[in-house]
Design a protein around this motif. Structure first.
Motif, PDB file in Angstrom:
ATOM      1  N   ASP A 171      36.443  39.605  35.360  1.00 41.25           N
ATOM      2  CA  ASP A 171      37.870  39.285  35.402  1.00 41.25           C
ATOM      3  C   ASP A 171      38.700  40.545  35.169  1.00 41.25           C
ATOM      4  OD1 ASP A 171      37.674  39.787  32.677  1.00 41.25           O
ATOM      5  OD2 ASP A 171      37.707  37.658  32.117  1.00 41.25           O
ATOM      6  N   ALA A 172      40.012  40.369  35.212  1.00 38.30           N
ATOM      7  CA  ALA A 172      40.920  41.515  35.085  1.00 38.30           C
ATOM      8  C   ALA A 172      40.758  42.223  33.747  1.00 38.30           C
ATOM      9  CB  ALA A 172      42.359  41.049  35.276  1.00 38.30           C
ATOM     10  N   THR A 174      38.043  42.432  31.936  1.00 34.76           N
ATOM     11  CA  THR A 174      36.799  43.198  31.975  1.00 34.76           C
ATOM     12  C   THR A 174      37.016  44.542  32.646  1.00 34.76           C
ATOM     13  OG1 THR A 174      35.388  41.231  31.975  1.00 34.76           O
ATOM     14  CG2 THR A 174      34.439  43.243  32.889  1.00 34.76           C
ATOM     15  N   HIS A 270      45.083  46.361  36.507  1.00 32.78           N
ATOM     16  CA  HIS A 270      44.208  45.203  36.238  1.00 32.78           C
ATOM     17  C   HIS A 270      44.760  44.364  35.085  1.00 32.78           C
ATOM     18  CE1 HIS A 270      40.931  46.018  39.020  1.00 32.78           C
ATOM     19  NE2 HIS A 270      40.915  47.285  38.639  1.00 32.78           N
ATOM     20  N   GLY A 274      45.951  40.496  35.263  1.00 34.69           N
ATOM     21  CA  GLY A 274      45.424  39.451  34.389  1.00 34.69           C
ATOM     22  C   GLY A 274      46.510  38.686  33.675  1.00 34.69           C
ATOM     23  N   THR A 277      48.072  35.772  35.854  1.00 31.77           N
ATOM     24  CA  THR A 277      47.270  34.658  36.355  1.00 31.77           C
ATOM     25  C   THR A 277      47.233  33.514  35.358  1.00 31.77           C
ATOM     26  OG1 THR A 277      45.275  35.687  35.415  1.00 31.77           O
ATOM     27  CG2 THR A 277      45.801  36.166  37.723  1.00 31.77           C
TER      28      THR A 277
END
Length: 277
Positions: A171-172, A174, A270, A274, A277
């Motif tokens: 995911d973002a 990470t 990133h 995240g 979302t």
């Protein structure tokens, strides 16, 4: 096996090689000729400066008629089930390298990966993988990375294609944390990182992961990786060609400060993605 114990085991390998060679009445050059390596390489094997590849250990057994002794010893020292068969020798070489240069076209190199990033890579390759297997592989990569914290750590120079910064692995959060980790290591002077930007277009070694390793008293080697396979090169002419290609990549990549700025900017991208979302 601790590094000291491992080195002692390789010294035993070399001592036994010398003993069997001399009992067979062969010089280093004569054995090297029959094993298809140089006499100098045989000398380096005997002094535990360089580790032979598996096929060389097998040919030594054939020539010296040692009933598989050197192959069995090699497998005991090199084989580590946490790594793919084609990669175990690379891990061994990393421990003794004085300089490691890596080009990563698609993924963050294992020595720089965070645990969540590694787990995401594992799951992408095998969605049905067991949790314990993921943890085993993740632990192995963290153990490999310990060489970058050692007092005698190698110079580690990495070129990342911009693709590595942009493609979301996990995911973002990470990805943001992975890039933060790389930036932190750069700022702590543990690694040199350059980014090859999209604007370069075509580049040497298109899409090919490459790792060059140099050693205190042994010739350099190059490692390349393909689909579920790897190739360790020690032929001087081939290693030189890989080095020349790497030099071209280094020249085309962004300078260190601009590369760090791009890594940190991508991490923020990133993080922003995240949060929306």
């Amino acid at each position: 096996m601790a590094n000291g114990s491992r080195q002692a085991a390789w010294e035993f390998f070399g001592t036994e090689l010398k003993r069997h060679r001399e009992e067979a009445g062969l010089t280093q050059a004569e054995l090297g000729y029959r094993v298809f390596v140089s006499g100098g390489y045989i000398g380096q094997f005997e002094q535990a400066i360089r580790r032979p590849q598996l096929d060389a250990a097998q040919r030594i057994d054939e020539v010296l008629q040692t009933d598989g002794f050197f192959e069995r010893t090699w497998r005991k020292l090199i084989d580590d089930k946490r790594y793919a068969d084609y990669f175990t020798e690379v891990v061994e070489l990393e421990r003794t390298a004085t300089k490691i240069c890596t080009f990563a076209p698609t993924l963050v190199p294992g020595l720089l990966q965070t645990a969540p990033y590694t787990r995401a890579v594992m799951l992408a390759g095998n969605p049905l993988i067991a949790d314990e297997h993921i943890e085993e592989k993740t632990s192995a990569r963290r153990e490999r990375a310990q060489i970058l914290g050692d007092a005698t750590r190698p110079v580690y120079w990495v070129i990342l294609h911009e693709h590595v910064l942009r493609i979301p692995v996990g995911d973002a959060a990470t990805m943001a944390k992975q890039l933060d980790h790389i930036a932190r290591m750069v700022r702590q002077r543990q690694v040199l990182v350059q980014v090859l930007p999209y604007s370069v277009g075509a580049y040497p070694l298109m899409g090919r992961m490459v790792q060059l390793m140099e050693f205190e008293e042994a010739p350099p080697t190059a490692y390349t990786e393909a689909v579920y396979s790897g190739n360790l090169l020690d032929d001087p002419a081939l290693v030189k060609r890989v080095q020349e290609a790497y030099d071209l990549l280094r020249a085309a990549a962004l300078p260190a400060e601009a590369s760090l700025a791009l890594i940190e900017s991508a991490a923020e991208d990133h993080r922003r993605c995240g949060s929306t979302t």
